[in-house]
Write a protein that holds these residues in place. Sequence first.
Motif, PDB file in Angstrom:
ATOM      1  N   HIS A 154       1.141  25.536 115.352  1.00 12.06           N
ATOM      2  CA  HIS A 154       0.927  25.409 113.915  1.00 12.06           C
ATOM      3  C   HIS A 154      -0.122  26.422 113.460  1.00 12.06           C
ATOM      4  CE1 HIS A 154      -2.389  22.975 115.547  1.00 12.06           C
ATOM      5  NE2 HIS A 154      -3.024  23.275 114.434  1.00 12.06           N
ATOM      6  N   ARG A 155      -0.093  26.698 112.173  1.00 14.95           N
ATOM      7  CA  ARG A 155      -1.046  27.624 111.564  1.00 14.95           C
ATOM      8  C   ARG A 155      -1.340  27.145 110.148  1.00 14.95           C
ATOM      9  NH1 ARG A 155       0.472  33.823 110.302  1.00 14.95           N
ATOM     10  NH2 ARG A 155       1.844  32.716 108.883  1.00 14.95           N
ATOM     11  N   LEU A 156      -2.604  27.179 109.763  1.00 23.35           N
ATOM     12  CA  LEU A 156      -3.033  26.766 108.433  1.00 23.35           C
ATOM     13  C   LEU A 156      -3.795  27.913 107.784  1.00 23.35           C
ATOM     14  CD1 LEU A 156      -4.358  23.202 109.307  1.00 23.35           C
ATOM     15  CD2 LEU A 156      -2.090  23.807 108.433  1.00 23.35           C
ATOM     16  N   ARG A 157      -3.546  28.140 106.490  1.00 23.77           N
ATOM     17  CA  ARG A 157      -4.216  29.213 105.763  1.00 23.77           C
ATOM     18  C   ARG A 157      -4.529  28.737 104.346  1.00 23.77           C
ATOM     19  NH1 ARG A 157      -1.611  33.765 104.527  1.00 23.77           N
ATOM     20  NH2 ARG A 157      -3.246  35.186 105.154  1.00 23.77           N
ATOM     21  N   ALA A 158      -5.603  29.272 103.776  1.00 22.32           N
ATOM     22  CA  ALA A 158      -5.952  28.986 102.390  1.00 22.32           C
ATOM     23  C   ALA A 158      -6.790  30.150 101.877  1.00 22.32           C
ATOM     24  CB  ALA A 158      -6.715  27.671 102.258  1.00 22.32           C
ATOM     25  N   GLY A 159      -6.690  30.423 100.582  1.00 23.46           N
ATOM     26  CA  GLY A 159      -7.459  31.531 100.025  1.00 23.46           C
ATOM     27  C   GLY A 159      -7.263  31.657  98.535  1.00 23.46           C
ATOM     28  N   GLY A 160      -7.794  32.731  98.013  1.00 25.67           N
ATOM     29  CA  GLY A 160      -7.697  32.990  96.584  1.00 25.67           C
ATOM     30  C   GLY A 160      -7.724  34.479  96.314  1.00 25.67           C
ATOM     31  N   SER A 161      -7.306  34.842  95.118  1.00 26.12           N
ATOM     32  CA  SER A 161      -7.260  36.249  94.723  1.00 26.12           C
ATOM     33  C   SER A 161      -7.568  36.362  93.242  1.00 26.12           C
ATOM     34  CB  SER A 161      -5.884  36.852  95.021  1.00 26.12           C
ATOM     35  OG  SER A 161      -5.782  38.180  94.533  1.00 26.12           O
ATOM     36  N   THR A 162      -8.184  37.451  92.862  1.00 21.60           N
ATOM     37  CA  THR A 162      -8.427  37.745  91.464  1.00 21.60           C
ATOM     38  C   THR A 162      -8.262  39.235  91.244  1.00 21.60           C
ATOM     39  OG1 THR A 162     -10.010  37.521  89.626  1.00 21.60           O
ATOM     40  CG2 THR A 162     -10.919  38.057  91.787  1.00 21.60           C
ATOM     41  N   ALA A 173      -4.546  42.723  81.924  1.00 17.14           N
ATOM     42  CA  ALA A 173      -4.924  41.325  81.763  1.00 17.14           C
ATOM     43  C   ALA A 173      -5.304  40.761  83.129  1.00 17.14           C
ATOM     44  CB  ALA A 173      -3.781  40.519  81.152  1.00 17.14           C
ATOM     45  N   GLY A 174      -5.999  39.655  83.133  1.00 19.16           N
ATOM     46  CA  GLY A 174      -6.456  39.059  84.373  1.00 19.16           C
ATOM     47  C   GLY A 174      -5.357  38.269  85.066  1.00 19.16           C
ATOM     48  N   ARG A 175      -5.409  38.266  86.386  1.00 17.52           N
ATOM     49  CA  ARG A 175      -4.534  37.415  87.206  1.00 17.52           C
ATOM     50  C   ARG A 175      -5.368  36.821  88.330  1.00 17.52           C
ATOM     51  NH1 ARG A 175      -1.048  37.625  92.034  1.00 17.52           N
ATOM     52  NH2 ARG A 175       0.763  36.248  91.670  1.00 17.52           N
ATOM     53  N   SER A 176      -5.345  35.515  88.445  1.00 19.78           N
ATOM     54  CA  SER A 176      -6.088  34.830  89.498  1.00 19.78           C
ATOM     55  C   SER A 176      -5.209  33.736  90.082  1.00 19.78           C
ATOM     56  CB  SER A 176      -7.391  34.236  88.964  1.00 19.78           C
ATOM     57  OG  SER A 176      -7.129  33.313  87.911  1.00 19.78           O
ATOM     58  N   LEU A 177      -5.420  33.442  91.341  1.00 22.98           N
ATOM     59  CA  LEU A 177      -4.638  32.398  91.991  1.00 22.98           C
ATOM     60  C   LEU A 177      -5.391  31.852  93.192  1.00 22.98           C
ATOM     61  CD1 LEU A 177      -3.053  33.336  94.911  1.00 22.98           C
ATOM     62  CD2 LEU A 177      -2.066  34.943  93.305  1.00 22.98           C
ATOM     63  N   ILE A 205      -1.491  28.026  92.754  1.00 23.15           N
ATOM     64  CA  ILE A 205      -1.761  27.728  91.359  1.00 23.15           C
ATOM     65  C   ILE A 205      -2.576  28.876  90.801  1.00 23.15           C
ATOM     66  CG2 ILE A 205      -3.812  26.391  92.019  1.00 23.15           C
ATOM     67  CD1 ILE A 205      -3.318  24.668  89.527  1.00 23.15           C
ATOM     68  N   GLY A 206      -2.280  29.296  89.579  1.00 25.34           N
ATOM     69  CA  GLY A 206      -2.992  30.446  89.045  1.00 25.34           C
ATOM     70  C   GLY A 206      -2.836  30.603  87.555  1.00 25.34           C
TER      71      GLY A 206
END
Length: 363
Positions: A154-162, A173-177, A205-206
């Motif tokens: 198994h593998r688990l990942r989480a993160g964010g971007s802007t 325009a801005g994009r975030s998730l 979600i973003g």
Amino acid sequence: LDSAARGPVVALDAALAPAAPPSIAVEPDTLHRAPLPPSRAYGLGPRRTRLLPTAATDANGTSAGVVIGNGDPVGRLTAMLRVVGGDAEMPRGAALGLVYRRWLPAVGLEAFHLEHRPSHGGGALVLPADSLDARYTGTALYVEQPWSGSAFRHRLRAGGSTGALKLGDAAAAGRSLAFAEAAGSLAQNRGSRSIGATLRLNGSIGRTAGSGWTRGVGTLAVGVGFAGLNGRGEVTYGAVSAGAPLWERFEVGGAGQPLFDDAILPQRLPLPGARFGVVRGREVLAYRLSTRLSGFTPYLAGAAGGGGHGDWYRVAGAEAAFDSPPMNLLRVPGVRLVAGVGYPLDAPDRHKLRVYGTVAYRP
């Protein structure tokens, strides 16, 4: 042992062979003997840089570039700079990625600039009014628990971007998730029989240009083998919330972007035997059936968009692929090579043979 003195070399009579080995005229060379050096911290380890080529060709065009990778023998810190140029219909740009693995979970950081004009050219399926021509500059931070286990992994990942997204002639325009991913696989082998299953889930979600959205994508794959025969089936379903901008809706076609983590643009589903945008919609359903024959993989793939999934776009083809994990001791990143041909069975481009190939790397 480093302070022990060596005694004289004993010469045995050659007449005693084979009971005793024959004597040698010259003493063999040995490694230099010395006390062990004092222990020291590994830090980031001894670094070494590799220069590697990258390229892609598919139904949309051709691109090429270079990858500069820097790493240490145990892969504690891997750095990768990717620069790609080519036809306007292909994803182009530059990205710098870092992965630090001293801790678990590992931590990754990316900074990127992407340019993509899928409406370029007279025969493009995407129009300028579709708001898919884009310049996208941003950063991403993620944590990853690597694959673990034997029969079950198994593998688990989480993160964010802007970042900043410029669509067509509109102002940036801005994009975030924020995203989370989970993947698991189970494999069992007994003699000539084997069965395996893999499940991958991505949720994000973003907000893009002031409009909020949520999206989910899932893929289930099952493979079986018996008496020298094998087969694999894969199905993918994805949906994004109503009112999401066109940029956030699903697009099928092309080989995919080679610059940054796929979790930043999970709405782009590769199908290298078809042009970008051949299937679009707020929902997507895709499948792929394949088998392995003497190093080649014949397949039948299809995708449909929209809520009804009534109009399928299918591609039959065959490809050869080579996939290698990172070889940190040699300071070589993970590499995936794919070469194949696709034969669309539906309009547009029905019965037009497409040749494609990609060389891609991952830290």
